[in-house]
Design a protein around this motif. Structure first.
Motif, PDB file in Angstrom:
ATOM      1  N   ILE A  54       1.048  -1.278  -0.127  1.00  9.02           N
ATOM      2  CA  ILE A  54      -0.050  -0.097  -0.101  1.00  9.02           C
ATOM      3  C   ILE A  54       0.867   1.241  -0.028  1.00  9.02           C
ATOM      4  O   ILE A  54       0.667   2.334  -0.567  1.00  9.02           O
ATOM      5  CB  ILE A  54      -0.934  -0.108   1.196  1.00  9.02           C
ATOM      6  CG1 ILE A  54      -2.007  -1.389   1.099  1.00  9.02           C
ATOM      7  CG2 ILE A  54      -1.744   1.194   1.202  1.00  9.02           C
ATOM      8  CD1 ILE A  54      -2.679  -1.509  -0.214  1.00  9.02           C
ATOM      9  N   THR A  58       0.949   4.140  -2.926  1.00 13.78           N
ATOM     10  CA  THR A  58       0.582   5.330  -2.563  1.00 13.78           C
ATOM     11  C   THR A  58       1.539   6.343  -3.195  1.00 13.78           C
ATOM     12  O   THR A  58       1.133   7.527  -3.873  1.00 13.78           O
ATOM     13  CB  THR A  58       0.851   5.414  -1.003  1.00 13.78           C
ATOM     14  OG1 THR A  58      -0.266   4.732  -0.204  1.00 13.78           O
ATOM     15  CG2 THR A  58       0.329   7.266  -0.497  1.00 13.78           C
ATOM     16  N   ARG A  76      -7.124   5.457   1.725  1.00 15.09           N
ATOM     17  CA  ARG A  76      -6.535   4.409   2.677  1.00 15.09           C
ATOM     18  C   ARG A  76      -7.223   4.187   3.629  1.00 15.09           C
ATOM     19  O   ARG A  76      -7.542   5.034   4.481  1.00 15.09           O
ATOM     20  CB  ARG A  76      -4.933   4.696   2.827  1.00 15.09           C
ATOM     21  CG  ARG A  76      -4.143   4.965   1.773  1.00 15.09           C
ATOM     22  CD  ARG A  76      -2.613   5.080   2.175  1.00 15.09           C
ATOM     23  NE  ARG A  76      -2.135   4.306   3.168  1.00 15.09           N
ATOM     24  CZ  ARG A  76      -0.682   4.172   3.209  1.00 15.09           C
ATOM     25  NH1 ARG A  76       0.261   4.652   2.573  1.00 15.09           N
ATOM     26  NH2 ARG A  76      -0.357   3.135   4.200  1.00 15.09           N
ATOM     27  N   LYS A  78      -7.515   0.893   7.139  1.00 12.72           N
ATOM     28  CA  LYS A  78      -7.108  -0.585   7.400  1.00 12.72           C
ATOM     29  C   LYS A  78      -8.421  -1.207   8.152  1.00 12.72           C
ATOM     30  O   LYS A  78      -9.065  -0.448   8.776  1.00 12.72           O
ATOM     31  CB  LYS A  78      -6.033  -0.414   8.470  1.00 12.72           C
ATOM     32  CG  LYS A  78      -5.809  -1.766   8.941  1.00 12.72           C
ATOM     33  CD  LYS A  78      -4.575  -1.620  10.191  1.00 12.72           C
ATOM     34  CE  LYS A  78      -4.865  -1.148  11.630  1.00 12.72           C
ATOM     35  NZ  LYS A  78      -3.766  -1.126  12.459  1.00 12.72           N
ATOM     36  N   TYR A  87      -5.094  -3.882   4.632  1.00 13.77           N
ATOM     37  CA  TYR A  87      -4.859  -2.443   4.254  1.00 13.77           C
ATOM     38  C   TYR A  87      -5.324  -2.297   2.647  1.00 13.77           C
ATOM     39  O   TYR A  87      -5.174  -3.123   1.857  1.00 13.77           O
ATOM     40  CB  TYR A  87      -3.241  -2.284   4.218  1.00 13.77           C
ATOM     41  CG  TYR A  87      -2.830  -2.408   5.718  1.00 13.77           C
ATOM     42  CD1 TYR A  87      -2.895  -1.488   6.625  1.00 13.77           C
ATOM     43  CD2 TYR A  87      -2.154  -3.840   5.917  1.00 13.77           C
ATOM     44  CE1 TYR A  87      -2.102  -1.514   7.699  1.00 13.77           C
ATOM     45  CE2 TYR A  87      -1.497  -4.017   7.185  1.00 13.77           C
ATOM     46  CZ  TYR A  87      -1.699  -2.823   8.094  1.00 13.77           C
ATOM     47  OH  TYR A  87      -1.160  -3.140   9.293  1.00 13.77           O
ATOM     48  N   ARG A  88      -6.181  -1.024   2.700  1.00 17.04           N
ATOM     49  CA  ARG A  88      -6.769  -0.958   1.450  1.00 17.04           C
ATOM     50  C   ARG A  88      -6.386   0.457   0.899  1.00 17.04           C
ATOM     51  O   ARG A  88      -6.166   1.489   1.798  1.00 17.04           O
ATOM     52  CB  ARG A  88      -8.201  -1.038   1.490  1.00 17.04           C
ATOM     53  CG  ARG A  88      -8.832  -2.196   1.980  1.00 17.04           C
ATOM     54  CD  ARG A  88     -10.122  -2.396   2.117  1.00 17.04           C
ATOM     55  NE  ARG A  88     -10.938  -1.369   2.899  1.00 17.04           N
ATOM     56  CZ  ARG A  88     -12.139  -1.093   2.659  1.00 17.04           C
ATOM     57  NH1 ARG A  88     -12.923  -1.915   2.223  1.00 17.04           N
ATOM     58  NH2 ARG A  88     -12.606  -0.029   3.226  1.00 17.04           N
ATOM     59  N   ILE A  89      -6.462   0.727  -0.351  1.00 21.53           N
ATOM     60  CA  ILE A  89      -6.111   1.907  -1.110  1.00 21.53           C
ATOM     61  C   ILE A  89      -7.092   1.825  -2.487  1.00 21.53           C
ATOM     62  O   ILE A  89      -7.259   0.929  -2.854  1.00 21.53           O
ATOM     63  CB  ILE A  89      -4.533   2.185  -1.455  1.00 21.53           C
ATOM     64  CG1 ILE A  89      -4.416   3.320  -1.952  1.00 21.53           C
ATOM     65  CG2 ILE A  89      -4.104   1.216  -2.437  1.00 21.53           C
ATOM     66  CD1 ILE A  89      -2.997   4.000  -1.990  1.00 21.53           C
TER      67      ILE A  89
END
Length: 94
Positions: A54, A58, A76, A78, A87-89
């Motif tokens: 992530i 970024t 972003r 979590k 974890y995400r984006i």
């Protein structure tokens, strides 16, 4: 807003990488998935248990979006899934 999640189609999606080199190689391989989303101007995202992925995304997503002259806002977070941190984006159009 519906997000097109890139993860879920690759074996490496659940992997925690040992080195930054492996992270860079993996994230660079996701370029095609993200660039196709930018061309269609979709909201596109990725989720992984490895925060290093992530962090690198970024840095790269704004560059990738710039290649297609698309402005994106990045998000972003979590979340916890089955007792594991994920974890995400994801992006959204400006």
């Amino acid at each position: 807003m519906e997000v097109y999640w890139v993860n879920g189609q690759y074996q490496e999606d659940e992997r925690i990488f040992d080195s930054l080199f492996e992270v860079y190689e993996w994230v660079d391989s996701l370029y095609q998935d993200f660039s196709n989303g930018f061309l269609r101007k979709e909201t596109i995202g990725y989720a992984t248990p490895d925060v290093k992925v992530i962090d690198y995304l970024t840095e790269l997503i704004p560059q990738w979006a710039g290649y297609t002259n698309v402005n994106v806002t990045m998000h972003r977070d979590k979340i916890e899934v089955d007792g594991k941190d994920m974890y995400r984006i994801w992006t959204s159009s400006r």
